[in-house]
Design an enzyme around this catalytic site. Structure first.
Site, mmCIF file in Angstrom:
data_model
loop_
_atom_site.group_PDB
_atom_site.id
_atom_site.type_symbol
_atom_site.label_atom_id
_atom_site.label_comp_id
_atom_site.label_asym_id
_atom_site.label_seq_id
_atom_site.Cartn_x
_atom_site.Cartn_y
_atom_site.Cartn_z
ATOM 1 N N GLU A 1 0.865 -1.188 0.000
ATOM 2 C CA GLU A 1 0.000 0.000 0.000
ATOM 3 C C GLU A 1 0.893 1.225 0.000
ATOM 4 O O GLU A 1 2.055 1.133 0.372
ATOM 5 C CB GLU A 1 -0.843 0.044 1.291
ATOM 6 C CG GLU A 1 -1.860 -1.048 1.388
ATOM 7 C CD GLU A 1 -2.303 -1.292 2.826
ATOM 8 O OE1 GLU A 1 -2.161 -0.375 3.665
ATOM 9 O OE2 GLU A 1 -2.764 -2.404 3.099
ATOM 10 N N LYS B 1 2.229 4.672 1.576
ATOM 11 C CA LYS B 1 2.348 5.158 2.948
ATOM 12 C C LYS B 1 1.875 6.607 2.951
ATOM 13 O O LYS B 1 2.523 7.481 2.372
ATOM 14 C CB LYS B 1 3.802 5.063 3.407
ATOM 15 C CG LYS B 1 3.987 5.385 4.875
ATOM 16 C CD LYS B 1 5.391 5.079 5.311
ATOM 17 C CE LYS B 1 5.574 5.196 6.795
ATOM 18 N NZ LYS B 1 5.162 6.444 7.389
ATOM 19 N N ASP C 1 1.127 10.246 4.245
ATOM 20 C CA ASP C 1 1.883 11.098 5.152
ATOM 21 C C ASP C 1 0.917 12.001 5.910
ATOM 22 O O ASP C 1 0.640 13.119 5.500
ATOM 23 C CB ASP C 1 2.889 11.928 4.344
ATOM 24 C CG ASP C 1 3.944 12.533 5.242
ATOM 25 O OD1 ASP C 1 3.979 12.180 6.437
ATOM 26 O OD2 ASP C 1 4.724 13.365 4.759
ATOM 27 N N TYR D 1 -6.655 1.738 6.789
ATOM 28 C CA TYR D 1 -5.871 0.652 6.193
ATOM 29 C C TYR D 1 -5.606 -0.528 7.118
ATOM 30 O O TYR D 1 -4.762 -1.357 6.831
ATOM 31 C CB TYR D 1 -4.543 1.205 5.680
ATOM 32 C CG TYR D 1 -3.820 2.117 6.659
ATOM 33 C CD1 TYR D 1 -3.390 1.648 7.897
ATOM 34 C CD2 TYR D 1 -3.588 3.454 6.352
ATOM 35 C CE1 TYR D 1 -2.732 2.471 8.789
ATOM 36 C CE2 TYR D 1 -2.942 4.295 7.239
ATOM 37 C CZ TYR D 1 -2.513 3.791 8.458
ATOM 38 O OH TYR D 1 -1.875 4.598 9.340
ATOM 39 N N LYS E 1 10.703 4.048 2.520
ATOM 40 C CA LYS E 1 10.479 5.483 2.338
ATOM 41 C C LYS E 1 11.248 6.014 1.143
ATOM 42 O O LYS E 1 12.438 5.776 1.019
ATOM 43 C CB LYS E 1 10.871 6.229 3.613
ATOM 44 C CG LYS E 1 9.919 5.861 4.748
ATOM 45 C CD LYS E 1 9.981 6.747 5.905
ATOM 46 C CE LYS E 1 9.290 7.970 5.996
ATOM 47 N NZ LYS E 1 9.352 8.735 7.165
ATOM 48 N N CYS F 1 12.770 49.396 5.916
ATOM 49 C CA CYS F 1 12.056 48.969 4.715
ATOM 50 C C CYS F 1 12.964 49.127 3.490
ATOM 51 O O CYS F 1 13.501 50.216 3.265
ATOM 52 C CB CYS F 1 10.792 49.807 4.531
ATOM 53 S SG CYS F 1 9.938 49.442 2.995
ATOM 54 N N CYS G 1 11.329 52.103 1.251
ATOM 55 C CA CYS G 1 11.161 53.505 1.654
ATOM 56 C C CYS G 1 12.019 53.898 2.861
ATOM 57 O O CYS G 1 12.008 55.055 3.271
ATOM 58 C CB CYS G 1 9.686 53.808 1.933
ATOM 59 S SG CYS G 1 9.093 53.040 3.436
ATOM 60 N N CYS H 1 6.464 47.086 7.278
ATOM 61 C CA CYS H 1 6.798 48.499 7.156
ATOM 62 C C CYS H 1 5.548 49.303 7.516
ATOM 63 O O CYS H 1 4.505 49.145 6.879
ATOM 64 C CB CYS H 1 7.224 48.801 5.716
ATOM 65 S SG CYS H 1 7.211 50.564 5.355
ATOM 66 N N CYS I 1 4.787 54.393 1.325
ATOM 67 C CA CYS I 1 5.716 53.366 0.840
ATOM 68 C C CYS I 1 5.202 52.883 -0.529
ATOM 69 O O CYS I 1 4.113 52.305 -0.623
ATOM 70 C CB CYS I 1 5.774 52.231 1.853
ATOM 71 S SG CYS I 1 6.839 50.877 1.356
HETATM 72 S S1 IVH Z 1 -0.101 -0.064 8.688
HETATM 73 C C1 IVH Z 1 1.427 -1.868 12.873
HETATM 74 N N1 IVH Z 1 -0.458 1.142 6.413
HETATM 75 O O1 IVH Z 1 2.924 4.915 8.971
HETATM 76 C C2 IVH Z 1 1.489 -0.773 11.898
HETATM 77 N N2 IVH Z 1 0.530 2.385 8.193
HETATM 78 O O2 IVH Z 1 5.560 4.584 10.310
HETATM 79 C C3 IVH Z 1 0.219 -0.605 11.173
HETATM 80 N N3 IVH Z 1 0.985 4.737 7.639
HETATM 81 O O3 IVH Z 1 1.875 4.366 12.253
HETATM 82 C C4 IVH Z 1 0.280 0.510 10.245
HETATM 83 N N4 IVH Z 1 0.228 4.664 5.579
HETATM 84 O O4 IVH Z 1 0.604 6.116 10.793
HETATM 85 C C5 IVH Z 1 0.007 1.265 7.680
HETATM 86 N N5 IVH Z 1 -0.895 2.105 4.334
HETATM 87 C C6 IVH Z 1 -0.435 2.216 5.588
HETATM 88 C C7 IVH Z 1 0.084 3.429 6.102
HETATM 89 C C8 IVH Z 1 0.571 3.465 7.415
HETATM 90 C C9 IVH Z 1 0.760 5.418 6.512
HETATM 91 C C10 IVH Z 1 1.587 5.310 8.846
HETATM 92 C C11 IVH Z 1 0.925 4.927 10.130
HETATM 93 C C12 IVH Z 1 1.978 4.193 10.899
HETATM 94 C C13 IVH Z 1 3.213 4.790 10.327
HETATM 95 C C14 IVH Z 1 4.400 3.914 10.555
#
Ligand code: IVH
Length: 668
Positions: A113, A115, A117, A225, A312, A406, A409, A424, A430
């Site tokens: 999946e 990740k 942010d 997720y 990452k 400034c 001016c 300013c 100005c």
């Molecule tokens: S699974 C036991 N799936 O990444 C861990 N985490 O660095 C279960 N995160 O704490 C998490 N996307 O906040 C999972 N598709 C994804 C995610 C995800 C982002 C975050 C989540 C987790 C952190 C870990």
């Protein structure tokens, strides 16, 4: 390394890491990237591996950083909320696969999946109702942010399905899409408030706001997720998420079953660039063992499961030279530093300029002219300078110093306590403040005067034809037509546009005046509260601050604006030119069957959408509010009214009306 040195370094690292954890999880103001953070953590891990006697139970290698704050009630997690190990190279992912193969004796199926942010959240559903939403906290207990989470539209407050377990936990990530983030920062900028550095910080900050009504105005969203519970629909992760999707949860739209490590690596490769087209931030890929039986066998450490890992992607960075810094003066006098860079290619575009935000940022970076600076672009955010390569600095380069006068001016700059920006104060004389104020006045979101663009305004100003916005209405068509760059047609356009603007809506005129901290939204609130400019001119700071979302800073700025006789003179001249500064009479708005009543709605309704019922309340003169308090007149309960609201209503003795009773009351 000797034991004494290792001990000293481990202590240093723990202190630094704990500080960064606090900045990230509590203050939402990280000063280093995740990658730099992981380097520190890895160093500590290596020391602890070589010197096991140095491991302490509270070492940041043993537990996750904590987001717990004092303002919320803490709730324990039934299943601890672990974090994931981070990796930055495909080799580490392969190693992860090898370890798993060794423990299980076979290669399992994986789920990949993206990740997301954002901020992780744990939702507990009991009998189909969202009972609690809790942040990760320290992994064992987190902050109860249920009231805020209920405002997120994609998170169902109730779910019903045949195979729904009576109790389960759904975990996921709350995030802010790029568009919402940019809009939110634009509002903050117009109010002179400090900007959020990225969507993650903005989402984290929003989730911890104390007023759910403000949270409701921010476009938070969520991907869920991870499903946990004692009676799950399936014994594998993929099918559980599919079941949850069927129950109405917003689950990851990118999710792939992978037969082995090769498929995992190709998923990672294929999303590296593709993910940048998504309307939200992702910073990697999460790889999970699909079978729950295999997950149980693999188990977890105190900090993270052994059955999942995060890969990452490195944030795209480039190194270039800082050529110069412009200190730009905006229409309200704000001075913004902008870095001019040697052009460099970054994430597909050539970058020549980067934002430096304010003087604090310059000091934090310790910038010198000619420095090799590291610039970074995350998602669609404008590039920023994230670091300086000090080793490449030549001896004689001068430090970048924020000016105390400034640059346009020469007036000494002012910094209001508690604010990040310098400005300013030479409001009237100005030059860039004058022209930008006029440009703002005629701009699309203000009075939208066709034909009057930036260049034309500057030309008219340089020819001495306009000194302020009132002068615009003294311009004559023949006078404009005789100017070099304008013809008969443009001149007519401008005059027609100016004439049309006289009857623009009141809130737009208020916004057009360009009062510091009065952006579009604030202007609308004020225009609704004061239906005439004369009332506003007379208003006290207290009266202003009584309006929703108007704090002392905005009210002081409005007072300051209207106590300046030059501004009053401009308004007098605009009125003389035929401009009206009034909105629809307030009487018409508030008189109705619900005048003076504050009403809370909860649950879902037969005859109204959520926004529809609120609009109906307001049209009948009432005020729709999100939270139950002593000043609530009554609650309209729809289907599945929240239990917390019901309990609070009972406690305060507030009447609860059904939808039917409410409709009847409106008719009466
Ligand atoms: S699974 C036991 N799936 O990444 C861990 N985490 O660095 C279960 N995160 O704490 C998490 N996307 O906040 C999972 N598709 C994804 C995610 C995800 C982002 C975050 C989540 C987790 C952190 C870990």
């Amino acid at each position: 390394m000797k034991l004494v040195d290792a001990k000293k370094r481990a202590e240093e690292l723990r202190k630094t890491i704990n500080e960064h954890n606090h900045r990230y999880y509590v203050l939402h103001q990280p000063v280093i990237s995740d990658f730099e953070f992981d380097i520190l953590l890895n160093e500590l891990q290596a020391i602890e591996k070589n010197f096991p006697e140095l491991v302490t139970p509270d070492s940041p290698t043993m537990r996750v950083g904590s987001d717990v704050t004092e303002e919320f009630v803490q709730v324990e997690h039934v299943w601890p909320m672990l974090s994931l190990g981070n990796t930055y190279s495909p080799e580490e992912i392969v190693d992860f696969g090898e370890r798993i193969k060794k423990t299980l004796g076979y290669e399992p199926e994986y789920v990949c999946e993206l990740k997301y942010d954002g901020v992780s959240i744990s939702l507990t559903y009991e009998n189909g109702t969202l009972a609690r939403a809790v942040t990760r906290g320290d992994g064992l207990a987190g902050d109860d942010v249920t009231a805020n989470v209920r405002t997120i539209r994609s998170i169902p407050v109730t779910v019903s399905a045949k195979d729904l377990p009576s109790s389960f936990v759904m975990r996921g990530e709350i995030y802010l899409p790029h568009k919402g983030f940019e809009e939110m920062n634009a509002v903050r900028q117009s109010r002179g408030e400090p900007l959020f550095a990225n969507p993650r910080n903005a989402a984290a900050g929003t989730l911890k706001l104390l007023d759910p009504r403000i949270v409701a105005t921010r476009p938070l969203n969520c991907f869920l997720y991870y499903l946990l519970g004692d009676q799950l629909p399936s014994d594998n992760h993929y099918d559980n998420i599919m079941a949850a999707r069927g129950w109405g949860f917003r689950t990851p739209d990118v999710m792939e079953l992978c037969k082995g490590m090769d498929e995992v690596i190709s998923f990672i490769t294929s999303w590296e660039h593709e993910r940048r087209k998504l309307p939200y931030d992702t910073d990697g890929v999460v790889v999970k063992v699909n079978s729950l039986a295999a997950q149980r066998l693999l188990g977890s450490t105190a900090k993270s499961p052994r059955w999942a890992i995060a890969y990452k992607y490195a944030a795209e960075q480039a190194v270039t030279e800082l050529l110069s810094v412009d200190f730009q003066v905006g229409r309200t006098g704000n001075v913004t530093p902008v870095a001019n860079l040697r052009p460099v290619l970054l994430a597909g575009t050539t970058v020549k300029r980067a934002s430096l935000h304010n003087s604090d940022q310059i000091i934090l970076l310790g910038l010198h002219y000619g420095d090799s600076v590291i610039i970074e672009k995350g998602g669609e955010i404008i590039p920023k300078i994230v670091g300086v390569d000090r080793e490449r600095r030549s001896g004689q380069s001068g430090e970048v110093i924020f000016p105390d006068r400034c640059p346009e001016c020469g007036t000494p700059l002012v910094r209001t306590e508690g604010e990040a920006n310098h400005y300013c104060p030479n409001y009237l004389h100005c030059p860039p403040q004058i022209t930008r104020r006029i440009i703002h006045f005629v701009s699309r979101k203000a009075l939208d005067i066709e034909g009057l663009g930036e260049e034309t305004v500057e030309m008219l100003w340089s020819k001495g034809l306009i000194h302020n916005v009132a002068d615009l209405y003294d311009l004559r068509q023949e006078q404009l037509a005789s100017l070099e760059r304008l013809g008969d047609k443009s001149a007519l356009n401008i005059i027609t546009g100016l004439r049309g603007s006289l009857s623009a809506p009141w809130h737009r005129k208020l916004f057009a005046l360009g009062i510091r901290h009065v952006g579009e939204t604030v202007a609308k609130t004020i225009a609704a509260g004061f239906t005439d400019i004369d009332m506003l001119v007379e208003a006290t700071e207290e009266q202003l601050a009584a309006l929703p979302e108007i704090g002392p800073r905005i009210s002081a700025s409005i007072r300051e604006y209207f106590s300046d006789k030059d501004n009053i003179e401009i308004i007098r001249r605009l009125k003389a030119a035929g401009m009206t500064f009034t909105g629809p009479a307030q009487q018409a708005k508030t008189a109705g069957p619900l005048s003076g009543k504050t009403i809370v709605v909860s649950g879902t309704f037969e005859g109204f959408s959520r926004d529809g019922i609120k609009a109906a309340i307001e049209a009948a003169g009432g005020k729709a509010s999100a939270s139950v308090s002593g000043s609530t007149s009554f609650i309209v309960a729809g289907r599945d009214m929240g239990p917390a609201k019901r309990a609070k209503a009972l406690e305060l003795g507030i009447p609860v009306l059904s939808e039917e009773e409410f409709v009847k009351m409106m008719k009466e």
